[in-house]
Design a protein around this motif. Structure first.
Motif, PDB file in Angstrom:
ATOM      1  N   PHE A  28      32.906  32.565  14.226  1.00  0.00           N
ATOM      2  CA  PHE A  28      33.751  31.547  14.479  1.00  0.00           C
ATOM      3  C   PHE A  28      33.736  30.147  13.502  1.00  0.00           C
ATOM      4  O   PHE A  28      34.784  29.706  13.107  1.00  0.00           O
ATOM      5  CB  PHE A  28      33.445  30.830  15.882  1.00  0.00           C
ATOM      6  CG  PHE A  28      33.565  31.671  17.142  1.00  0.00           C
ATOM      7  CD1 PHE A  28      34.876  32.283  17.097  1.00  0.00           C
ATOM      8  CD2 PHE A  28      32.666  31.714  18.114  1.00  0.00           C
ATOM      9  CE1 PHE A  28      34.883  33.354  18.106  1.00  0.00           C
ATOM     10  CE2 PHE A  28      32.904  32.449  19.154  1.00  0.00           C
ATOM     11  CZ  PHE A  28      34.216  33.100  19.216  1.00  0.00           C
ATOM     12  N   PRO A  29      32.799  29.845  13.109  1.00  0.00           N
ATOM     13  CA  PRO A  29      32.900  28.902  11.606  1.00  0.00           C
ATOM     14  C   PRO A  29      33.273  29.318  10.405  1.00  0.00           C
ATOM     15  O   PRO A  29      34.027  28.688   9.920  1.00  0.00           O
ATOM     16  CB  PRO A  29      31.315  28.441  11.643  1.00  0.00           C
ATOM     17  CG  PRO A  29      30.518  28.956  12.796  1.00  0.00           C
ATOM     18  CD  PRO A  29      31.260  30.158  13.220  1.00  0.00           C
ATOM     19  N   VAL A  30      33.481  30.378  10.325  1.00  0.00           N
ATOM     20  CA  VAL A  30      34.060  31.103   9.006  1.00  0.00           C
ATOM     21  C   VAL A  30      35.548  30.809   9.195  1.00  0.00           C
ATOM     22  O   VAL A  30      36.309  30.771   8.250  1.00  0.00           O
ATOM     23  CB  VAL A  30      33.456  32.504   8.875  1.00  0.00           C
ATOM     24  CG1 VAL A  30      34.400  32.978   7.753  1.00  0.00           C
ATOM     25  CG2 VAL A  30      32.121  32.537   8.244  1.00  0.00           C
ATOM     26  N   LEU A  31      36.033  31.561  10.278  1.00  0.00           N
ATOM     27  CA  LEU A  31      37.347  31.574  10.560  1.00  0.00           C
ATOM     28  C   LEU A  31      37.766  30.111  10.475  1.00  0.00           C
ATOM     29  O   LEU A  31      38.952  30.084  10.128  1.00  0.00           O
ATOM     30  CB  LEU A  31      37.765  32.213  11.869  1.00  0.00           C
ATOM     31  CG  LEU A  31      38.949  32.142  12.262  1.00  0.00           C
ATOM     32  CD1 LEU A  31      40.029  33.105  11.548  1.00  0.00           C
ATOM     33  CD2 LEU A  31      39.431  32.860  13.889  1.00  0.00           C
ATOM     34  N   ALA A  32      37.142  28.963  11.325  1.00  0.00           N
ATOM     35  CA  ALA A  32      37.759  27.823  11.067  1.00  0.00           C
ATOM     36  C   ALA A  32      37.604  27.157   9.756  1.00  0.00           C
ATOM     37  O   ALA A  32      38.756  26.575   9.288  1.00  0.00           O
ATOM     38  CB  ALA A  32      36.799  26.861  11.976  1.00  0.00           C
ATOM     39  N   TYR A 111      28.507  25.363   8.351  1.00  0.00           N
ATOM     40  CA  TYR A 111      26.984  25.883   8.279  1.00  0.00           C
ATOM     41  C   TYR A 111      26.292  25.358   9.408  1.00  0.00           C
ATOM     42  O   TYR A 111      25.564  25.835  10.048  1.00  0.00           O
ATOM     43  CB  TYR A 111      26.295  25.435   7.021  1.00  0.00           C
ATOM     44  CG  TYR A 111      25.014  26.103   6.936  1.00  0.00           C
ATOM     45  CD1 TYR A 111      24.642  27.381   6.834  1.00  0.00           C
ATOM     46  CD2 TYR A 111      24.042  25.016   7.098  1.00  0.00           C
ATOM     47  CE1 TYR A 111      23.344  27.812   6.987  1.00  0.00           C
ATOM     48  CE2 TYR A 111      22.488  25.474   7.151  1.00  0.00           C
ATOM     49  CZ  TYR A 111      22.413  26.816   7.173  1.00  0.00           C
ATOM     50  OH  TYR A 111      20.911  27.507   7.059  1.00  0.00           O
ATOM     51  N   SER A 112      26.511  23.741   9.518  1.00  0.00           N
ATOM     52  CA  SER A 112      25.769  23.216  10.645  1.00  0.00           C
ATOM     53  C   SER A 112      26.166  23.713  11.872  1.00  0.00           C
ATOM     54  O   SER A 112      25.393  23.619  12.946  1.00  0.00           O
ATOM     55  CB  SER A 112      25.839  21.730  10.417  1.00  0.00           C
ATOM     56  OG  SER A 112      27.448  21.151  10.799  1.00  0.00           O
ATOM     57  N   THR A 113      27.317  24.048  11.973  1.00  0.00           N
ATOM     58  CA  THR A 113      27.866  24.713  13.554  1.00  0.00           C
ATOM     59  C   THR A 113      27.067  25.960  13.849  1.00  0.00           C
ATOM     60  O   THR A 113      26.623  26.181  14.937  1.00  0.00           O
ATOM     61  CB  THR A 113      29.426  24.855  13.312  1.00  0.00           C
ATOM     62  OG1 THR A 113      29.752  23.546  13.304  1.00  0.00           O
ATOM     63  CG2 THR A 113      29.537  25.419  15.109  1.00  0.00           C
ATOM     64  N   TYR A 114      26.955  26.776  12.776  1.00  0.00           N
ATOM     65  CA  TYR A 114      26.132  28.047  12.795  1.00  0.00           C
ATOM     66  C   TYR A 114      24.762  27.619  13.023  1.00  0.00           C
ATOM     67  O   TYR A 114      24.173  28.494  13.999  1.00  0.00           O
ATOM     68  CB  TYR A 114      26.643  28.937  11.533  1.00  0.00           C
ATOM     69  CG  TYR A 114      25.378  29.881  11.602  1.00  0.00           C
ATOM     70  CD1 TYR A 114      25.577  30.915  11.978  1.00  0.00           C
ATOM     71  CD2 TYR A 114      24.531  29.878  10.341  1.00  0.00           C
ATOM     72  CE1 TYR A 114      24.593  32.181  11.978  1.00  0.00           C
ATOM     73  CE2 TYR A 114      23.468  30.575   9.994  1.00  0.00           C
ATOM     74  CZ  TYR A 114      23.556  31.883  10.706  1.00  0.00           C
ATOM     75  OH  TYR A 114      22.698  32.977  10.825  1.00  0.00           O
ATOM     76  N   SER A 133      29.606  27.289  19.961  1.00  0.00           N
ATOM     77  CA  SER A 133      30.333  27.723  18.775  1.00  0.00           C
ATOM     78  C   SER A 133      31.782  27.686  18.629  1.00  0.00           C
ATOM     79  O   SER A 133      32.286  26.929  17.661  1.00  0.00           O
ATOM     80  CB  SER A 133      29.999  29.021  18.079  1.00  0.00           C
ATOM     81  OG  SER A 133      30.058  29.482  16.867  1.00  0.00           O
ATOM     82  N   PHE A 134      32.293  28.250  19.590  1.00  0.00           N
ATOM     83  CA  PHE A 134      33.851  28.199  19.369  1.00  0.00           C
ATOM     84  C   PHE A 134      34.325  27.071  19.726  1.00  0.00           C
ATOM     85  O   PHE A 134      35.437  26.530  18.741  1.00  0.00           O
ATOM     86  CB  PHE A 134      34.421  29.391  20.521  1.00  0.00           C
ATOM     87  CG  PHE A 134      35.755  29.194  20.967  1.00  0.00           C
ATOM     88  CD1 PHE A 134      36.504  30.272  19.977  1.00  0.00           C
ATOM     89  CD2 PHE A 134      36.323  28.418  21.708  1.00  0.00           C
ATOM     90  CE1 PHE A 134      38.125  30.062  20.092  1.00  0.00           C
ATOM     91  CE2 PHE A 134      37.820  28.515  21.894  1.00  0.00           C
ATOM     92  CZ  PHE A 134      38.541  29.553  21.088  1.00  0.00           C
ATOM     93  N   THR A 141      40.008  17.402  16.232  1.00  0.00           N
ATOM     94  CA  THR A 141      39.577  16.168  15.614  1.00  0.00           C
ATOM     95  C   THR A 141      38.564  16.310  14.841  1.00  0.00           C
ATOM     96  O   THR A 141      38.266  15.894  13.996  1.00  0.00           O
ATOM     97  CB  THR A 141      39.472  15.081  16.881  1.00  0.00           C
ATOM     98  OG1 THR A 141      40.741  14.926  17.455  1.00  0.00           O
ATOM     99  CG2 THR A 141      38.915  13.872  16.276  1.00  0.00           C
ATOM    100  N   LEU A 142      37.443  16.961  15.324  1.00  0.00           N
ATOM    101  CA  LEU A 142      36.211  16.952  14.796  1.00  0.00           C
ATOM    102  C   LEU A 142      36.172  18.046  13.562  1.00  0.00           C
ATOM    103  O   LEU A 142      35.783  17.501  12.454  1.00  0.00           O
ATOM    104  CB  LEU A 142      35.046  17.488  15.901  1.00  0.00           C
ATOM    105  CG  LEU A 142      33.690  17.593  15.023  1.00  0.00           C
ATOM    106  CD1 LEU A 142      33.265  16.391  14.723  1.00  0.00           C
ATOM    107  CD2 LEU A 142      32.520  18.212  16.316  1.00  0.00           C
ATOM    108  N   SER A 143      36.715  19.045  13.622  1.00  0.00           N
ATOM    109  CA  SER A 143      36.928  20.072  12.489  1.00  0.00           C
ATOM    110  C   SER A 143      37.904  19.618  11.603  1.00  0.00           C
ATOM    111  O   SER A 143      37.299  19.774  10.362  1.00  0.00           O
ATOM    112  CB  SER A 143      37.305  21.401  13.261  1.00  0.00           C
ATOM    113  OG  SER A 143      37.125  22.493  12.168  1.00  0.00           O
TER     114      SER A 143
END
Length: 446
Positions: A28-32, A111-114, A133-134, A141-143
């Motif tokens: 999820f974080p990598v895709l984002a 990384y912080s999300t992961y 995570s998703f 807004t945050l991402s």
């Protein structure tokens, strides 16, 4: 023998399930991140200016021209921490620094999300990890904030790192739970957040206090608190030293009094765009300029002597803090929020009929439902975790504390929905807990 084989199967299945979840927590974080890199490559200069972007860039110019002890006014009025972090990128390339900044901030957010969700996945609260995570990774807004010259999303990343470390420590079976090294790391992450936005010093102090009381031994607690506070104040102290040497002012910044004054008065409602006259604040020595500390004291005195008006302002500031990003109820300084460039609500307002619909009764109803809905999920998630006791209770308190304190700080300054972005990683975690609680109850009924 057959019985032993049967006993081993659940262990194998559990391990497979853990591996599968871990893959999602990475994916999820990598895709984002990949999506944001594509966006970055299609944006002029590689990103956007945030609400205070010009002020930060002026500060960066000051560092480029005069060095660390630059006397540029913006570096004293606004906290110089974030411009200091941008300075090395600008020194490498003036034209490409925003690309570098966007990449670093996006990597940090990913990384912080992961890190946070992986920490949760190792506890009995692991059911939260996948959805959290998703939701955090793809919150627009945050991402997307990691592609802007703004402190909000980097601060959110710092808070997620600190919470993740704390959860990992509390999940251990040792008596002390949180060790000296861990509290130092927690203090440093909050110190970096406070380096960019000093109001988080208060948030950090309360967070560290909670960490300390979860550890055994009075003498050990005192030692733990001392290490945490020292680690917290290292970077903010650097700003105080810089300002003292550069302009002779022993302070982190000088804009607190001005900000507080914007949100106070007999006629205003506490938002950034104040209405009515400002309150009268006089310097202690006639003929001299009003200092920032004197302005702060003046506003506090007004609050203390006008309790009814203070309560009214607190109500409106709370509405603004939790208000949507757009629509008739929105209030704040997030006009440069990248999400608004693709928001359906914004894009719909192209005809008079659509404007009347969105800005009218229907739009207000939807906006207030959205506002109350997110608060309801947050409170429900907190209560569910808290009532679970043990680790769940501690995680609920530690997650809610920065969110609530950021809200309370807003009551003393101005009501602005942008001010809730730094704690959104944590508030989204509580809202996910609330959503999953509702889903669980609905599933049982059906």
């Amino acid at each position: 023998m057959a019985k032993q084989i049967k006993n081993k199967k659940p262990i194998v299945q559990t391990n497979k399930a853990d591996v599968k979840i871990l893959r999602y927590l990475i994916a999820f974080p990598v895709l984002a991140f990949v999506i944001k890199m594509i966006v970055m490559l299609n944006v002029q200069a590689g990103g956007w200016l945030g609400a205070d972007g010009e002020n930060y860039l002026t500060g960066v110019d000051g560092f480029l021209n005069q060095g660390f002890f630059s006397s540029e006014e913006k570096l004293t009025y606004w906290p110089a921490g974030y411009p200091l972090l941008i300075w090395p990128f600008a020194a490498i390339s003036i034209t490409k620094f925003l690309y570098m900044l966007s990449i670093i901030q996006s990597l940090f957010f990913a990384y912080s999300t992961y890190f946070l969700t992986k920490s949760i996945s190792k506890t009995r609260l692991s059911y939260l990890a996948f959805t959290a995570s998703f939701v955090i990774s793809f919150n627009p807004t945050l991402s997307l904030g990691s592609l802007t010259v703004a402190y909000e999303t980097p601060v959110a990343s710092c808070l997620m790192m600190a919470l993740g470390m704390t959860i990992t420590a509390l999940n251990r079976e040792s008596e002390t739970k949180i060790g000296i090294q861990i509290i130092a790391y927690i203090g440093l992450w909050f110190g970096l957040a406070s380096f960019m936005q000093p109001r988080f010093i208060l948030v950090a102090a309360v967070f560290i206090f909670l960490c300390v009381i979860y550890s055994a031994g009075r003498k050990y607690q005192i030692k733990l608190a001392s290490v945490g506070i020292i680690a917290l104040m290292l970077l903010p102290a650097l700003l105080i030293f810089r300002n003292s040497e550069a302009v002779g002012k022993v302070t982190i910044s000088t804009n607190l009094g001005t900000t507080m004054n914007l949100g106070v008065g007999d006629e205003t409602l506490g938002g950034y765009n104040r209405t009515g006259p400002a309150i009268k604040c006089e310097p202690s020595t006639p003929g001299e300029a009003l200092t920032d500390n004197q302005a702060v004291a003046c506003v506090i005195k007004w609050y203390a002597t006008n309790p009814v008006k203070t309560a009214k302002l607190a109500f409106h500031k709370s509405l603004y803090f939790w208000s949507p990003w757009s629509g008739p109820v929105a209030e704040g300084t997030s006009g440069r929020n990248p999400w608004l460039k693709i928001s359906p609500v914004q894009n719909m307002q192209k005809t008079p009929a659509a404007v009347d619909l969105i800005q009218g009764y229907f739009g207000k109803t939807i906006s207030y439902l959205w506002l109350l809905g997110q608060l309801a999920l947050l409170v429900l998630g907190f209560l569910f975790l808290y009532k679970g006791g043990g680790l769940g209770k501690r995680v609920a308190l530690l997650t809610a504390t920065p969110v609530v304190l950021a809200w309370l700080v807003t009551l003393g300054t101005i009501g602005d929905h942008r001010f809730r972005i730094p704690t959104m990683g944590l508030s989204l975690l509580l809202q996910v807990a609330g959503f999953l609680t509702i889903r669980q109850k609905v599933t049982k009924v059906l």
